[in-house]
Enzyme design. Structure first.
Site, PDB file in Angstrom:
ATOM      1  N   HIS A   1       1.866   4.632  -2.839  1.00 29.35           N
ATOM      2  CA  HIS A   1       1.982   6.075  -2.591  1.00 29.35           C
ATOM      3  C   HIS A   1       3.381   6.575  -2.946  1.00 29.35           C
ATOM      4  CE1 HIS A   1      -1.885   6.340  -0.704  1.00 29.35           C
ATOM      5  NE2 HIS A   1      -1.556   5.668   0.384  1.00 29.35           N
TER       6      HIS A   1
ATOM      7  N   HIS B   1       0.826  -1.210   0.000  1.00 28.11           N
ATOM      8  CA  HIS B   1       0.000   0.000   0.000  1.00 28.11           C
ATOM      9  C   HIS B   1       0.862   1.263   0.000  1.00 28.11           C
ATOM     10  CE1 HIS B   1      -3.674   2.324   0.976  1.00 28.11           C
ATOM     11  NE2 HIS B   1      -2.830   3.101   1.649  1.00 28.11           N
ATOM     12  N   GLU B   2       1.805   1.321   0.921  1.00 33.69           N
ATOM     13  CA  GLU B   2       2.642   2.515   1.041  1.00 33.69           C
ATOM     14  C   GLU B   2       3.592   2.668  -0.151  1.00 33.69           C
ATOM     15  OE1 GLU B   2       1.793   4.648   3.119  1.00 33.69           O
ATOM     16  OE2 GLU B   2       0.518   3.363   4.364  1.00 33.69           O
TER      17      GLU B   2
END
Length: 386
Positions: free
Chosen positions: A36, A32-33
């Site tokens: 980003h 997920h990170e």
């Protein structure tokens, strides 16, 4: 109980229900990170911190080329990336200090609204991509077991027996939805909890219309959690199961189909919890997730991989909910900014994030309460004080 037996039990529990859970969670959070992070870098944004976990740093290192601090933090239940120009890790507010033109060029808060939205959306998108590619990989390596929608056996006293279903019946459709395999029957029965099932059944040369009303029972789920589910009371015909070998293209297509089905079922389940047709006790928190990870680990590597895929998909979905603090809430603010041509006022955003934080914390408390109530020790405590 002997000391060695007790010690082995503790080690077993720590490994399966703590270590495996944290490893799975770390993978999902990292994906997920990283979504980003990558899109931020592609848009020329400097990333100050990439953290797995929250709180004080336990171990880390600084990339000399980008200046990013990669670290593991004390509380390993999540993670974040902090962009240059953010006053906090949630990117809720910007740094008020004056910046030079060079600093503005790499600041998240000074990028166009479309760029900021792309960075925020990239986290959930990475979870979806990971889930789809993971499923495709499983289908490609292990194949896919597909069972024809034929009744192999009817359980005595079940809804199927009451409706008149027999072994050998082929179910072609349920409530107007075509059925191609037995797995479709299981999926439809689980989500059609609030109404009877209108079955289109082929029996020999006849096509019959049969109405069945599944019974809601409590049973142990695939990964060990107790759940209330509607049960029709039929078993598949094992002789009609085939293992399909996939090419990369067909594996990807099937993974997309399965992902779409999971997402649709999740939204239907949430809607049923809201309108009261499904028990909200099914909502689980970290304890239930850890139990699921432990059960998956004991079933084998493929189950761990599938559980990781499922958790990644759920993390992506939850983060897209339009709640301030979550990625979906940020996207709502950016959409308003794009329409108005300016960001919402600081006070409006501040109140929005406060409300969002309250909602998220309340949901976590409620889910954790469900986890605790579902533990066997809770029943013992209830009996002691009743």
């Amino acid at each position: 109980m002997e000391l060695s037996t007790l010690l082995n039990s503790v080690i077993h529990g720590v490994w399966y229900y703590v270590v495996i859970f944290l490893l799975i969670l770390t993978v999902v959070v990292f994906v997920h990170e990283m979504g980003h992070f990558l899109v931020a870098r592609w848009n020329g944004i400097r990333v100050d911190v990439f953290s797995i976990g929250f709180g004080p740093e336990v171990w880390g290192w600084t990339d000399p080329k980008t200046g990013t601090r990669w670290r593991f933090s004390l509380v390993p239940l999540g993670g974040y990336v902090k962009f240059f120009g953010d006053a906090d890790a949630a990117s809720a507010t910007g740094d008020d200090r004056p910046m030079t033109d060079e600093e503005k060029a790499v600041s998240f808060q000074h990028k166009r609204v479309g760029q900021r939205a792309a960075v925020v959306f990239a986290g959930p998108a990475a979870n979806f991509i990971f889930a789809i590619l993971g499923l495709a990989g499983l289908f490609l390596v292990l194949g896919q077991a597909v069972t024809e929608p034929v009744v192999g056996a009817v359980q005595a006293g079940s809804a199927a027996e009451a409706a008149g279903l027999r072994a050998g019946d082929r179910i072609n459709a349920i409530n107007g939805t075509p059925v191609d395999r037995f797995q479709d029957i299981q999926r439809i029965v689980r989500i059609e909890i609030e109404r009877p099932l209108d079955l289109s059944v082929q029996r020999g040369t006849e096509t019959l219309a049969i109405e069945a009303r599944p019974k809601v029972v409590q049973r142990k789920g695939v990964f060990g959690d107790m759940e209330k589910v509607p049960v029709l009371g039929i078993a598949a015909d094992s002789a009609r199961t085939t293992l399909i070998s996939h090419t990369p293209g067909s594996a990807l297509a099937e993974a997309l189909r399965e992902t779409e089905g999971m997402v649709r079922s999740t939204f239907i389940g949430i809607g049923q919890m809201i309108n009261g047709t499904r028990d909200s006790d099914e909502l689980g928190g970290p304890i239930r997730i850890a139990k699921g990870a432990g059960e998956a680990a004991q079933l084998g590597l493929s189950s761990v991989v599938f559980y990781t895929i499922l958790l990644s998909l759920n993390l992506g979905l939850i983060n897209l909910f339009p709640i301030p603090v979550l990625d979906g809430g940020h996207l709502v603010f950016y959409a308003i900014e794009a329409i108005l041509g300016r960001p919402l006022g600081e006070r409006a955003q501040e109140y929005g994030f406060r409300v969002g934080l309250f909602l998220v914390l309340a949901l976590m408390v409620f889910a954790t309460r469900n986890d605790i109530v579902a533990l066997p020790i809770w029943q013992v405590v209830k009996q002691l004080f009743s």
